[in-house]
Design a protein around this motif. Structure first.
Motif, mmCIF file in Angstrom:
data_model
loop_
_atom_site.group_PDB
_atom_site.id
_atom_site.type_symbol
_atom_site.label_atom_id
_atom_site.label_comp_id
_atom_site.label_asym_id
_atom_site.label_seq_id
_atom_site.Cartn_x
_atom_site.Cartn_y
_atom_site.Cartn_z
ATOM 1 N N HIS A 80 0.871 -1.182 0.000
ATOM 2 C CA HIS A 80 0.000 0.000 0.000
ATOM 3 C C HIS A 80 0.906 1.229 0.000
ATOM 4 O O HIS A 80 1.345 1.693 1.054
ATOM 5 C CB HIS A 80 -0.925 -0.005 1.217
ATOM 6 C CG HIS A 80 -1.986 -1.055 1.160
ATOM 7 N ND1 HIS A 80 -3.154 -0.902 0.437
ATOM 8 C CD2 HIS A 80 -2.032 -2.304 1.704
ATOM 9 C CE1 HIS A 80 -3.880 -1.995 0.559
ATOM 10 N NE2 HIS A 80 -3.223 -2.858 1.316
ATOM 11 N N LEU A 81 1.175 1.757 -1.173
ATOM 12 C CA LEU A 81 2.094 2.887 -1.308
ATOM 13 C C LEU A 81 1.634 4.122 -0.559
ATOM 14 O O LEU A 81 2.453 4.936 -0.121
ATOM 15 C CB LEU A 81 2.277 3.241 -2.788
ATOM 16 C CG LEU A 81 3.254 2.390 -3.603
ATOM 17 C CD1 LEU A 81 3.137 2.750 -5.080
ATOM 18 C CD2 LEU A 81 4.677 2.577 -3.109
ATOM 19 N N ALA A 82 0.328 4.281 -0.386
ATOM 20 C CA ALA A 82 -0.195 5.489 0.239
ATOM 21 C C ALA A 82 -0.137 5.440 1.766
ATOM 22 O O ALA A 82 -0.516 6.416 2.421
ATOM 23 C CB ALA A 82 -1.633 5.745 -0.211
ATOM 24 N N LEU A 83 0.337 4.327 2.342
ATOM 25 C CA LEU A 83 0.502 4.212 3.788
ATOM 26 C C LEU A 83 1.987 4.192 4.119
ATOM 27 O O LEU A 83 2.806 3.761 3.300
ATOM 28 C CB LEU A 83 -0.182 2.946 4.312
ATOM 29 C CG LEU A 83 -1.698 2.858 4.074
ATOM 30 C CD1 LEU A 83 -2.245 1.548 4.628
ATOM 31 C CD2 LEU A 83 -2.429 4.047 4.691
ATOM 32 N N ASP A 84 2.329 4.603 5.342
ATOM 33 C CA ASP A 84 3.748 4.816 5.657
ATOM 34 C C ASP A 84 4.336 3.855 6.684
ATOM 35 O O ASP A 84 5.496 3.991 7.064
ATOM 36 C CB ASP A 84 3.986 6.259 6.113
ATOM 37 C CG ASP A 84 3.241 6.618 7.395
ATOM 38 O OD1 ASP A 84 2.691 5.711 8.058
ATOM 39 O OD2 ASP A 84 3.213 7.812 7.735
ATOM 40 N N THR A 274 0.858 -12.891 3.616
ATOM 41 C CA THR A 274 1.256 -11.660 4.330
ATOM 42 C C THR A 274 1.521 -11.910 5.822
ATOM 43 O O THR A 274 0.769 -11.466 6.686
ATOM 44 C CB THR A 274 0.187 -10.545 4.178
ATOM 45 O OG1 THR A 274 -1.051 -10.966 4.755
ATOM 46 C CG2 THR A 274 -0.016 -10.178 2.716
ATOM 47 N N VAL A 275 2.622 -12.568 6.113
ATOM 48 C CA VAL A 275 2.973 -12.863 7.504
ATOM 49 C C VAL A 275 3.457 -11.614 8.241
ATOM 50 O O VAL A 275 3.213 -11.440 9.437
ATOM 51 C CB VAL A 275 4.072 -13.949 7.572
ATOM 52 C CG1 VAL A 275 4.339 -14.355 9.019
ATOM 53 C CG2 VAL A 275 3.686 -15.170 6.746
ATOM 54 N N ALA A 276 4.141 -10.721 7.543
ATOM 55 C CA ALA A 276 4.803 -9.578 8.185
ATOM 56 C C ALA A 276 3.889 -8.713 9.057
ATOM 57 O O ALA A 276 4.322 -8.255 10.116
ATOM 58 C CB ALA A 276 5.510 -8.721 7.134
ATOM 59 N N PRO A 277 2.639 -8.433 8.665
ATOM 60 C CA PRO A 277 1.804 -7.586 9.518
ATOM 61 C C PRO A 277 1.573 -8.161 10.915
ATOM 62 O O PRO A 277 1.285 -7.412 11.845
ATOM 63 C CB PRO A 277 0.483 -7.493 8.743
ATOM 64 C CG PRO A 277 0.855 -7.757 7.331
ATOM 65 C CD PRO A 277 1.977 -8.747 7.388
ATOM 66 N N ILE A 278 1.682 -9.479 11.046
ATOM 67 C CA ILE A 278 1.581 -10.126 12.352
ATOM 68 C C ILE A 278 2.969 -10.385 12.923
ATOM 69 O O ILE A 278 3.303 -9.986 14.037
ATOM 70 C CB ILE A 278 0.812 -11.452 12.244
ATOM 71 C CG1 ILE A 278 -0.622 -11.207 11.782
ATOM 72 C CG2 ILE A 278 0.826 -12.191 13.587
ATOM 73 C CD1 ILE A 278 -1.439 -10.346 12.715
ATOM 74 N N GLY A 279 3.808 -11.048 12.132
ATOM 75 C CA GLY A 279 5.127 -11.450 12.612
ATOM 76 C C GLY A 279 6.017 -10.294 13.011
ATOM 77 O O GLY A 279 6.755 -10.377 14.003
ATOM 78 N N VAL A 320 4.439 -14.122 -2.426
ATOM 79 C CA VAL A 320 5.118 -13.410 -1.346
ATOM 80 C C VAL A 320 4.693 -11.951 -1.401
ATOM 81 O O VAL A 320 5.047 -11.216 -2.319
ATOM 82 C CB VAL A 320 6.651 -13.531 -1.464
ATOM 83 C CG1 VAL A 320 7.333 -12.829 -0.296
ATOM 84 C CG2 VAL A 320 7.081 -14.995 -1.525
ATOM 85 N N GLY A 321 3.902 -11.554 -0.414
ATOM 86 C CA GLY A 321 3.435 -10.175 -0.318
ATOM 87 C C GLY A 321 3.510 -9.719 1.118
ATOM 88 O O GLY A 321 3.292 -10.512 2.041
ATOM 89 N N THR A 322 3.789 -8.457 1.335
ATOM 90 C CA THR A 322 4.103 -7.976 2.675
ATOM 91 C C THR A 322 2.986 -7.199 3.358
ATOM 92 O O THR A 322 2.969 -7.109 4.573
ATOM 93 C CB THR A 322 5.327 -7.050 2.606
ATOM 94 O OG1 THR A 322 5.015 -5.928 1.770
ATOM 95 C CG2 THR A 322 6.537 -7.784 2.047
ATOM 96 N N ASP A 323 2.087 -6.598 2.578
ATOM 97 C CA ASP A 323 1.149 -5.601 3.103
ATOM 98 C C ASP A 323 1.912 -4.354 3.545
ATOM 99 O O ASP A 323 1.517 -3.668 4.498
ATOM 100 C CB ASP A 323 0.328 -6.155 4.265
ATOM 101 C CG ASP A 323 -1.060 -5.506 4.360
ATOM 102 O OD1 ASP A 323 -1.474 -4.840 3.391
ATOM 103 O OD2 ASP A 323 -1.717 -5.673 5.405
ATOM 104 N N ALA A 324 3.020 -4.065 2.861
ATOM 105 C CA ALA A 324 3.854 -2.908 3.204
ATOM 106 C C ALA A 324 3.020 -1.645 3.295
ATOM 107 O O ALA A 324 2.133 -1.400 2.481
ATOM 108 C CB ALA A 324 4.958 -2.733 2.161
ATOM 109 N N GLY A 325 3.333 -0.844 4.300
ATOM 110 C CA GLY A 325 2.548 0.335 4.625
ATOM 111 C C GLY A 325 1.785 0.129 5.912
ATOM 112 O O GLY A 325 1.451 1.090 6.608
#
Length: 394
Positions: A80-84, A274-279, A320-325
């Protein structure tokens, strides 16, 4: 012309025609070559890859990249490019200052290239920031990876996803706006099928927003236009609705069941877990969550990793996706976190590389990505650390 150098976290300017010696290469098609290779390119595209003998050296005019392996660039299948990644609510307030968000996005995009990430799939935002980023990169105004964008998501009005899309009260309202929605431009259709998981209550998930019948209509409207559908879904009910409706990928998928994984394999539905938002909340702890929430997060993470390993053993397509943002999931850097989580789930590291490159290219609907062969553009490749495959060579 440039090539991403993830080994040094930088972007290297290169001429349109040239040659270089690299320590080796890897791709899904060619496999792993662990000996020195003479790489040549012309008009910005690979023209040849020639392994060098032990006593052979490259011509004097070659660039010396013998500390690097040549790989197709990484791909992040959910950002999500619009989130930081810092403060969700403050970031949404900042959306009233488009110049600030655009400045942030340009910085994020450059960071992706510096980390060897040559393409991303953005999960959308109501204000259309990610779509603008896609346009600016495509037109060469901004430097960045290829952006595959859903523009905005389809969600039910008054339910989760207000920042992702305008919201529709029911399927009839969607059908009344369907043509205009697609005409605004989108690469994939994202449907919010469920709300978020709860950190204070194990197995608690926000409401399912669509029936199987309604979601099937949404899927058919996209597929009729040749557009893939990604579904934000967690919990047994919501995931079952997404599978039955025939979506192309399930995003997040917390509390996945074995039976659902088997159905996904049969239907060829990809899972981007999308493990990263939890992990990452556990990996990089803060004082934001209570001890009870931390224990719940640990249970969610443990179960999620078990299901990812099971999905791999069942030959389910895994992206493999991160939910980056999202909070504690920074753009670019978090892809390496996500890959580490996949390895912790029991997937061999070379397979994780394949997923982050080849499988993600298929999920993005961009088969020209994730390749390393004659004709591949140099700016879709990366120069990675020489020991990137050390574990496979031991």
């Amino acid at each position: 012309m440039y090539i991403s150098c993830s080994a040094e976290q930088k972007i290297i300017e290169i001429p349109d025609e040239g040659e270089a010696v690299v320590a080796g290469y890897w791709s899904h098609e060619l496999g792993l070559c662990s000996q020195s290779v003479l790489l040549k390119w012309k008009n910005g595209k690979i023209s040849s890859l020639h392994p060098l003998g032990h006593l052979e050296s490259g011509p004097n005019k070659t660039q010396c990249w013998d500390d690097y392996f040549l790989l197709p660039g990484w791909i992040d299948a959910h950002v999500h490019l619009a989130l930081d990644s810092l403060d969700f609510y403050q970031c949404l307030e900042n959306w009233t200052q488009p110049s600030l968000i655009e400045e942030n996005m340009q910085r994020f995009l450059q960071r992706y290239l510096e980390r060897g990430i040559v393409a991303i799939r953005d999960g959308g935002d109501l204000s259309g920031f990610s779509w603008k980023a896609k346009v600016m990169v495509t037109e060469g105004v901004w430097l960045g990876p290829r952006v595959i964008s859903v523009h905005e998501a389809v969600n039910r009005a008054g339910m989760y996803g207000r920042f992702l899309g305008r919201g529709f009260k029911d399927i009839l309202e969607w059908q009344g706006n369907e043509r205009d929605f697609f005409d605004q431009g989108l690469d994939q259709l994202k449907v919010v099928v469920t709300g978020l998981i709860r950190f204070d209550e194990f197995q608690k998930v926000g409401s399912t927003q669509w029936t199987v019948e309604d979601l099937t209509k949404l899927v058919e409207s996209a597929h009729g236009r040749g557009i893939p559908v990604m579904a934000h879904a967690s919990g047994e009910e919501g995931i079952s609705v997404a599978i039955a409706a025939g979506v192309d990928s399930i995003e997040h998928g917390y509390y996945m069941t074995t039976e659902q994984l088997e159905l996904m394999r049969e239907k060829g539905i990809a899972w981007v877990p999308t493990v990263a938002p939890i992990g990452n909340l556990l990996k990089y702890p803060t004082d934001r969550y209570s001890s009870h929430e931390i224990e719940t997060l640990k249970r969610i993470l443990e179960g999620h990793l078990v299901k990812i390993q099971q999905a791999y053993k069942l030959n389910v397509r895994i992206g493999v996706g991160t939910d980056a943002g999202a909070y504690q999931v920074p753009h670019a850097e978090s892809l390496y976190d996500e890959m580490d989580w996949m390895i912790q789930a029991g997937i061999p590291s070379l397979e994780v590389c394949r997923m982050a490159i080849h499988e993600n290219a298929q999920i993005l609907g961009s088969p020209d990505l994730g390749r390393l062969d004659v004709g591949t553009p140099m700016n879709l490749l990366q120069l990675a650390e020489k020991n990137v495959f050390a574990k496979e060579n031991n």
